[in-house]
Design a protein around this motif. Structure first.
Motif, PDB file in Angstrom:
ATOM      1  N   LYS A 184       0.829  -1.204   0.000  1.00 26.44           N
ATOM      2  CA  LYS A 184       0.000   0.000   0.000  1.00 26.44           C
ATOM      3  C   LYS A 184       0.861   1.251   0.000  1.00 26.44           C
ATOM      4  CE  LYS A 184      -3.963   2.047   2.377  1.00 26.44           C
ATOM      5  NZ  LYS A 184      -4.905   1.906   3.528  1.00 26.44           N
ATOM      6  N   ASP A 212       2.250   1.806  -3.442  1.00 28.74           N
ATOM      7  CA  ASP A 212       1.251   2.370  -4.340  1.00 28.74           C
ATOM      8  C   ASP A 212       1.062   3.855  -4.069  1.00 28.74           C
ATOM      9  OD1 ASP A 212       0.899  -0.103  -5.444  1.00 28.74           O
ATOM     10  OD2 ASP A 212      -0.866  -0.611  -4.245  1.00 28.74           O
ATOM     11  N   GLU A 213       1.039   4.227  -2.783  1.00 30.35           N
ATOM     12  CA  GLU A 213       0.859   5.631  -2.427  1.00 30.35           C
ATOM     13  C   GLU A 213       2.072   6.463  -2.842  1.00 30.35           C
ATOM     14  OE1 GLU A 213      -0.166   6.087   1.638  1.00 30.35           O
ATOM     15  OE2 GLU A 213      -2.200   5.305   1.376  1.00 30.35           O
ATOM     16  N   GLN A 214       3.262   5.845  -2.795  1.00 27.75           N
ATOM     17  CA  GLN A 214       4.475   6.544  -3.202  1.00 27.75           C
ATOM     18  C   GLN A 214       4.423   6.871  -4.690  1.00 27.75           C
ATOM     19  OE1 GLN A 214       6.971   7.764  -1.561  1.00 27.75           O
ATOM     20  NE2 GLN A 214       8.140   8.421  -3.359  1.00 27.75           N
ATOM     21  N   THR A 265       1.680   7.238  -6.476  1.00 28.11           N
ATOM     22  CA  THR A 265       0.676   8.288  -6.630  1.00 28.11           C
ATOM     23  C   THR A 265       1.242   9.649  -6.232  1.00 28.11           C
ATOM     24  OG1 THR A 265      -1.085   6.707  -6.168  1.00 28.11           O
ATOM     25  CG2 THR A 265      -1.634   9.038  -5.963  1.00 28.11           C
ATOM     26  N   GLN A 269       4.805  12.640   2.465  1.00 28.83           N
ATOM     27  CA  GLN A 269       5.115  11.218   2.559  1.00 28.83           C
ATOM     28  C   GLN A 269       5.355  10.771   3.990  1.00 28.83           C
ATOM     29  OE1 GLN A 269       4.876   9.101   0.092  1.00 28.83           O
ATOM     30  NE2 GLN A 269       5.276   7.438   1.534  1.00 28.83           N
ATOM     31  N   HIS A 272       2.145   9.933   5.537  1.00 30.33           N
ATOM     32  CA  HIS A 272       1.635   8.647   5.068  1.00 30.33           C
ATOM     33  C   HIS A 272       2.297   7.498   5.826  1.00 30.33           C
ATOM     34  CE1 HIS A 272      -0.918  10.160   1.968  1.00 30.33           C
ATOM     35  NE2 HIS A 272       0.068  10.671   1.239  1.00 30.33           N
ATOM     36  N   GLU A 304       0.439   4.739   8.223  1.00 33.37           N
ATOM     37  CA  GLU A 304       0.469   3.304   7.972  1.00 33.37           C
ATOM     38  C   GLU A 304       1.035   2.550   9.178  1.00 33.37           C
ATOM     39  OE1 GLU A 304      -0.955   2.037   5.604  1.00 33.37           O
ATOM     40  OE2 GLU A 304      -1.185   3.645   4.165  1.00 33.37           O
TER      41      GLU A 304
END
Length: 372
Positions: free
Chosen positions: A286, A289-291, A293, A308, A311, A315
């Motif tokens: 996850k 994927d966010e990185q 995006t 970041q 995020h 997490e």
């Protein structure tokens, strides 16, 4: 009913999901006939050959919990023949062949199928004395259930010790139920969900079945190794791979249980490690994927602040919360089993009633006559 070999996706998956959801809503509305029709239709469309290889785009494997729901309906409406038939289709008829091997517990075989089936066989043998039923035939099915999820068997057998944890577990059990029976097969979550459902009432309300299960587990704990053989009950399917020189021969399956099978300390330790590993991988994927995006957004908005770190922190906290939740489940189970261990219940020989003792003697005489 013929089912097309290839179904356009994602429309096929959506149809199955909606059909199963309609069945669940029908149960809530007490429209049981409609519910059975929905779940049965799901079984027809999904098929029972869930362990063969599937093309994920055109022929997905089992995607609904229709089997579990249908078995629960059979038990609630006191339809033992239907429950037994579903068990046979789901388990016994799918043992595979020499050209298409598979384990008897592979696929969508869970506590929702196995423990009700074991209870049906117990009633058939012990309470009704039906022809063809015996202690051995009942224990063969129980052995499959215990092998699939020993933790569930322990929770049923020693329910009184788990009762003190019930209030604390009720909220968690409700959350697990929302998953619709999709918890991983053989896990503590699956055992909690089953024992927190209406199914536990069937065990508590059936005379002698708890003692029977407890006696089975006690014999395992005392070092008795049990072996059960399952002969194939159907011929190979039409699409089973065959050659003129080497036909596909249905397989005979042998399962073995011993004290290690119900070693709950080892099982919990393994599941905690697996849970943590899976959780870490999930959040790692996850985060990746966010990185991606975030980098895409950064390319279009170079002046946007870097978030970041936020995020990653988010997490990490979420991962910790999930780890603590599973650890809480495991600690509850250990606390209850500590009471069982301290009372010596798991090491005691279950005392049979006079009628049960007489039945045991008759069974032994029948076995001796058979051997002769």
């Amino acid at each position: 009913e013929k089912v097309p070999k290839s179904v356009p996706q994602p429309y096929g998956l959506r149809y199955l999901t909606d059909l199963c959801e309609l069945g669940r809503l029908a149960i809530q509305a007490k429209k049981y006939k409609l519910a059975r029709e929905c779940f049965t239709k799901c079984l027809v469309l999904e098929g029972h050959d869930y362990t063969s290889k599937h093309n994920s785009k055109t022929n997905p494997s089992i995607v609904t919990d229709a089997r579990h729901r249908l078995m629960r309906m059979h038990m609630e409406s006191n339809r033992p023949d239907a429950a037994r038939a579903l068990f046979e289709k789901t388990v016994l008829q799918k043992q595979g062949s020499t050209k298409n091997p598979r384990g008897i517990l592979d696929g969508d075989v869970s506590v929702w199928i196995l423990y009700p089936a074991a209870l049906v066989e117990f009633v058939s043998w012990k309470l009704l004395g039906e022809k063809g039923s015996s202690k051995e035939s009942a224990e063969r099915v129980l052995a499959l259930a215990v092998l699939r999820n020993p933790l569930c068997g322990l929770m049923i057998a020693f329910g009184e010790e788990f009762q003190d944890c019930r209030e604390e577990m009720e909220e968690q059990i409700g959350e697990l139920e929302e998953e619709g029976g999709k918890n991983t097969k053989g896990t503590l979550e699956e055992a909690m969900e089953y024992c927190g459902s209406e199914q536990i009432g069937h065990w508590m309300g059936t005379e002698g079945c708890i003692e029977w299960l407890r006696d089975f587990l006690t014999r395992l704990r005392q070092g008795n190794e049990m072996e059960f053989v399952f002969e194939p009950i159907t011929k190979p399917t039409k699409d089973a791979p065959t050659t003129d020189d080497e036909p596909a021969v249905p397989m005979t399956t042998t399962i073995t249980l011993n004290a290690d099978t119900i070693d709950y300390q080892l099982l919990l330790k393994q599941q905690e490690a697996t849970h943590l590993s899976t959780l870490e991988q999930t959040f790692k994927n996850k985060a990746q994927d966010e990185q991606i995006t975030f980098e895409e957004q950064a390319d279009s908005k170079s002046d946007e602040p870097n978030t970041q770190t936020t995020h990653d922190s988010h997490e990490t906290e979420e991962a910790k919360a999930n780890k603590v939740q599973f650890g809480m489940y495991a600690d509850m189970f250990r606390t209850a089993m500590d009471r069982v261990e301290d009372s010596g219940q798991l090491d005691e020989t279950v005392v049979l009633s006079e009628d049960e003792a007489e039945d045991e003697v008759m069974d032994e005489k029948d076995e001796e006559n058979t051997d002769e």
